[in-house]
Write an enzyme that holds these catalytic residues in place. Structure first.
Site, mmCIF file in Angstrom:
data_model
loop_
_atom_site.group_PDB
_atom_site.id
_atom_site.type_symbol
_atom_site.label_atom_id
_atom_site.label_comp_id
_atom_site.label_asym_id
_atom_site.label_seq_id
_atom_site.Cartn_x
_atom_site.Cartn_y
_atom_site.Cartn_z
ATOM 1 N N TRP A 305 2.866 107.010 -58.733
ATOM 2 C CA TRP A 305 3.313 106.958 -57.327
ATOM 3 C C TRP A 305 2.681 105.757 -56.630
ATOM 4 O O TRP A 305 3.276 105.117 -55.773
ATOM 5 C CB TRP A 305 2.929 108.256 -56.615
ATOM 6 C CG TRP A 305 3.253 108.260 -55.139
ATOM 7 C CD1 TRP A 305 4.421 108.650 -54.568
ATOM 8 C CD2 TRP A 305 2.397 107.844 -54.064
ATOM 9 N NE1 TRP A 305 4.361 108.508 -53.191
ATOM 10 C CE2 TRP A 305 3.122 108.010 -52.856
ATOM 11 C CE3 TRP A 305 1.106 107.349 -53.989
ATOM 12 C CZ2 TRP A 305 2.592 107.721 -51.602
ATOM 13 C CZ3 TRP A 305 0.566 107.031 -52.738
ATOM 14 C CH2 TRP A 305 1.316 107.221 -51.563
ATOM 15 N N HIS A 306 1.428 105.475 -57.022
ATOM 16 C CA HIS A 306 0.704 104.379 -56.372
ATOM 17 C C HIS A 306 1.241 103.015 -56.767
ATOM 18 O O HIS A 306 1.083 102.060 -56.027
ATOM 19 C CB HIS A 306 -0.789 104.455 -56.690
ATOM 20 C CG HIS A 306 -1.511 105.479 -55.891
ATOM 21 N ND1 HIS A 306 -1.563 106.801 -56.245
ATOM 22 C CD2 HIS A 306 -2.199 105.379 -54.731
ATOM 23 C CE1 HIS A 306 -2.254 107.475 -55.329
ATOM 24 N NE2 HIS A 306 -2.664 106.639 -54.405
ATOM 25 N N GLY A 307 1.834 102.925 -57.929
ATOM 26 C CA GLY A 307 2.357 101.617 -58.312
ATOM 27 C C GLY A 307 3.049 101.652 -59.656
ATOM 28 O O GLY A 307 2.732 102.479 -60.504
#
Lengths: 452, 390
Positions: A305-307
């Site tokens: 989700w973060h990257g």
């Protein structure tokens, strides 16, 4: 007014991405209405899956398509299949990861029966697009915010005071602390890692850990403060995370709204456990044998989700293993005195959590593993490769964290007993903070979490 | 049974770590105090050139001009002025001299004195060769590499003089002033040909100033407008860079005071930076060789009548390594760290901010500049330079 202001706020960055956000809002507005109105469970599911597919599809397109395509090409070339370079030029819409999760949680909550769908489109749209939290959270739940938008409170000066205080504090954390650490961290990570020792890696991990904490918590403070000035209460997103006594405790203190969301909409459904309906942080233990698999899958999702990069996946799995290790250690540690469990926990958890930032910040998996490998080489504990100031800065920040907690727990309550003394002390505090904010304010440094 | 949240705010949302009451008065007084403090600090007239703080009050930065045109600058943004002067002097070739503050600083300056660059320029005129000098405080070799690549594209360089400073091998980073180097496609393409260049472009090119034909977002337009408006109307806003710099200077002095750091404190190499700067040195020399530019490198003069602030083993190893690299890549190398006798050095302001003075290991007096220019000219004569025909 809130809706129009939020659209104007978002459009100030790139007006061409407003339709993407509005599409997400519209889809979930109608999907939620349909889920509520249809009687058959199977049809409710269809509308839910439609909403999820479209929202996650948008997220996939903007955030993960190039990553997936690049990896398919790499895999193909390993198998001898050559393909041309990717010519796609996809710009990630600001805040898409945040507002997508918000709209998803809304439709799921309606499906679960936690909340009825909001009939008024403008109210619902205001909830999703609400500008204080639009680009970097906190990730809000409909159950927490929509009633506040429906029943607007009376004006209160205490809300203005609280809000201003949080905004000023957030500005200080961002423009003075986070932005001052930024160049130091960037320089440290851009150097040749092979010349660093283990202590150096730990030091720069600490520095990045502080940078991202100041940066992200600053945004949350400003978001919470801005909303509060309008009489809207947001849940807290940080609570001295670096004073956590365990990995589980850490995730009750760091990005609380996201960890709650992941727990309630990913982890607990995977384990079959009952969910919570509020942002209070942490991951519950679960009751099924699938909890290990659920934990690993949840953290893989959390990482990605973060990257869209393998380093973020490694970051997620690092935390999964930290929690698994904690569960094992807990069985043996329960017999120790409370004080040792607490303070010893902090001493162990802090460096462990800080080292977890390495894959988050490293340019590549290779760099990440090279940095971790230093800790398995005895010789690397005896060499120091950073400028002397950097160790000083890291040590100062660490001590300041403990000092700040002491001030909050002991000094502030004592001060609040005497109104005049409290006003005088706080006036000087605000004078110093505001002065530094004015001196250090620069337009060039974006918030780190804007990229997610 | 469907649940609905009541219109009351949930208690857990109200459990915030900060007290809400009576803050407005504190914030109001804080704003007033802050304004008064900022106004007071902004009106203090001592403007500080932070690049030259390390020089102190005993040393002056001297930038020579010939017929009103600069031949020496400490700002990359003034490169075009150097080039203009070169074009007007109509000499067909030029030497380029890159160094740190030792080149532009004269300790115990007296009116009429010159530093090394105009002295050497006058001597080189006999060889029909111009001389342009760029020196930056604490310049590292990576910066010199970028400046060299940029200069190579814009000037017909025949000789490169490169001062190599052990101290500056502890430095890294590219100062903002050099950001314009990344804007030129030809220069950027040359830099990208090697690993060091690719790393520098990746790390620093996004910080170069925006070119004028780029479309700004509404956010950037409004921020630029506000910034301009405030700068034009507010002394406090205009003074922010100075105030920030002064604060950092005080922090630096406080650190020196606490840890008793001064000019004689031993400085050790920082391995990652040392290696990066050595790599940059190799790239400069390789690039010069490929472009048939003759290079004279030299270990800069240091004060040697007192013990210098380095670990002897590291310093000697550094000199040996530089010598080997220079010879391997076709440069003429001079070890002239003992060139300038002790009496031609001076003192500088204390690093702790106290009223006392400290020995200056880096900046010598005018006589030292003369010795430096003479030594480099002597070495230049030994190069195979085209002599003027009658």
């Amino acid at each position: 007014m809130i809706f129009i202001a939020s659209l104007a706020f978002y459009g100030f960055w790139r007006v061409e991405f407003l339709p993407v956000m509005l599409a997400s809002v519209l889809i979930d507005y109608f999907a939620a209405q349909k889920i509520f109105l249809v009687k058959e469970q199977a049809k409710k599911k269809i509308w839910l899956y439609l909403s999820l597919t479209i929202n996650l599809g948008l997220l996939f397109y903007f955030k993960y398509l190039i990553f997936v395509a690049e990896n398919i090409i790499s895999l193909g070339s390993l198998l001898g299949i050559e393909a041309g370079p990717i010519l796609l030029n996809i710009v990630l819409p600001l805040g898409i990861s945040f507002y997508t999760f918000q709209t998803i949680s809304y439709t799921i909550d309606v499906y679960r029966g936690v909340i009825e769908p909001e009939k008024d489109f403008l109210t619902y749209a205001s909830f999703v697009t609400f500008f204080p939290q639009l680009v970097a959270g906190p990730v809000l739940r409909a159950i927490e915010v929509i009633p506040q938008l429906t029943n607007r409170p009376k004006f209160q000066w205490s809300n203005i005071a609280f809000g201003l205080q949080r905004i000023i504090f957030g500005l200080f954390l961002k423009v003075v602390l986070a932005d001052s650490l930024g160049p130091i961290v960037d320089d440290a990570f851009s150097q040749n890692i092979s010349s660093y020792g283990a202590i150096d890696i730990l030091t720069i991990a600490f520095l990045f850990g502080f940078q991202i904490y100041f940066d992200f918590s600053a945004y949350s403070h400003i978001a919470i403060g801005t909303a509060r000035m309008m009489g809207i209460y947001f849940p807290e997103n940080f609570n001295f995370p670096y004073l956590a006594c365990s990995p589980k405790d850490f995730w009750k203190r760091w990005h609380i709204s996201l960890s709650s969301w992941i727990r309630d909409y990913v982890y607990l459904p995977l384990t079959g456990t009952k969910f919570h309906d509020r942002s209070i942080g942490g991951l519950a233990s679960g009751t099924t044998d699938n909890k290990v698999k659920a934990l690993l899958l949840t953290w893989a999702i959390m990482g990605l989700w973060h990257g869209a990069a393998w380093t973020f996946l490694v970051w997620g799995l690092y935390h999964a293993f930290a929690i698994l290790t904690y569960r094992v250690v807990l069985k043996f540690g329960r017999s120790l005195p409370q004080a040792i469990q607490y303070y010893g926990g902090i001493l162990v958890t802090l460096p462990f959590m800080m080292l977890g930032w390495i894959p988050f910040r490293a340019e590549s998996l290779e760099t990440c593993f090279l940095m971790y490998s230093k800790f398995f080489s005895p010789a690397s504990y005896f060499s120091l490769g950073l400028r002397e100031n950097i160790y000083l800065v890291a040590a100062f920040l660490l001590l300041s964290t403990f000092f700040a907690r002491l001030v909050q727990k002991i000094f502030v309550p004592w001060l609040n007993k005497n109104k005049i003394l409290s006003i005088i002390t706080e006036s000087f505090f605000f004078a110093v903070v505001i002065t530094f904010c004015v001196i250090y304010l620069r337009s060039s440094n974006q918030f780190i979490y804007f990229q997610f | 049974m469907l649940k609905r949240l009541s219109s009351k705010i949930p208690q857990y949302l109200k459990n915030t770590p900060y007290s809400e009451n009576n803050k407005l008065i504190s914030i109001f007084f804080g704003l007033i105090l802050s304004f008064i403090l900022l106004l007071f600090l902004s009106q203090k007239s001592d403007y500080i050139k932070f690049d030259e703080v390390a020089l102190g009050t005993d040393t002056k930065g001297y930038l020579a001009q010939i017929d009103g045109h600069s031949i020496h600058t400490t700002k990359m943004s003034e490169f075009s002025l150097l080039k203009r002067g070169f074009e007007l002097r109509k000499l067909k070739k030029t030497a380029l001299w890159l160094g740190n503050s030792q080149l532009h600083a004269i300790n115990q300056y007296k009116e009429g004195q010159e530093n090394a660059s105009p002295i050497l320029l006058k001597k080189l005129s006999a060889l029909q060769t111009d001389l342009l000098t760029l020196s930056f405080a604490n310049a590292n070799l990576q910066e010199h590499y970028l400046v060299f690549e940029y200069s190579k594209v814009h000037l017909p360089i025949k000789i490169l003089y490169l001062g190599i400073v052990f101290d500056d091998f502890r430095e890294t980073g590219i100062r903002a002033d050099l950001g314009l180097i990344f804007q030129e496609e030809e220069v950027k393409n040359n830099i990208l040909k090697n690993a060091l260049g690719r790393q520098l472009v990746k790390a620093y090119s996004s910080k170069s100033p925006k070119q004028t034909n780029i479309i700004y977002t509404h956010q950037e337009v409004s921020e630029n407008y506000l910034n301009k408006l405030l700068k034009g109307n507010s002394l406090i806003w205009r003074s922010r860079d100075q105030l920030q710099g002064k604060f950092k200077l005080q922090l630096y002095r406080a650190r020196n005071n606490i840890f008793q750091i001064d000019a004689t404190t031993t400085r050790k190499i920082i391995p990652s930076r040392y290696r990066a700067n050595m790599t940059a040195l190799k790239e400069i020399l390789s690039s010069a060789a490929a472009s048939k530019i003759q290079v004279i490198t030299y270990i800069v003069p240091l004060r040697h009548d007192v013990a210098y602030p380095y670990l002897k083993s590291q310093y000697l190893s550094f000199k040996k390594e530089v010598d080997e690299i220079a010879r391997a890549l076709g440069a003429r190398h001079l070890d002239i760290d003992q060139l300038v006798p002790g009496k031609y050095w001076g003192v500088k302001n204390s690093t702790t901010g106290s009223k006392g003075k400290e020995l200056d290991f880096m900046h010598f007096q005018a006589k030292g500049h003369q010795l430096l220019a003479n030594e480099l000219y002597k070495e230049t004569r030994a190069l195979n330079i085209e002599k003027p025909t009658l």
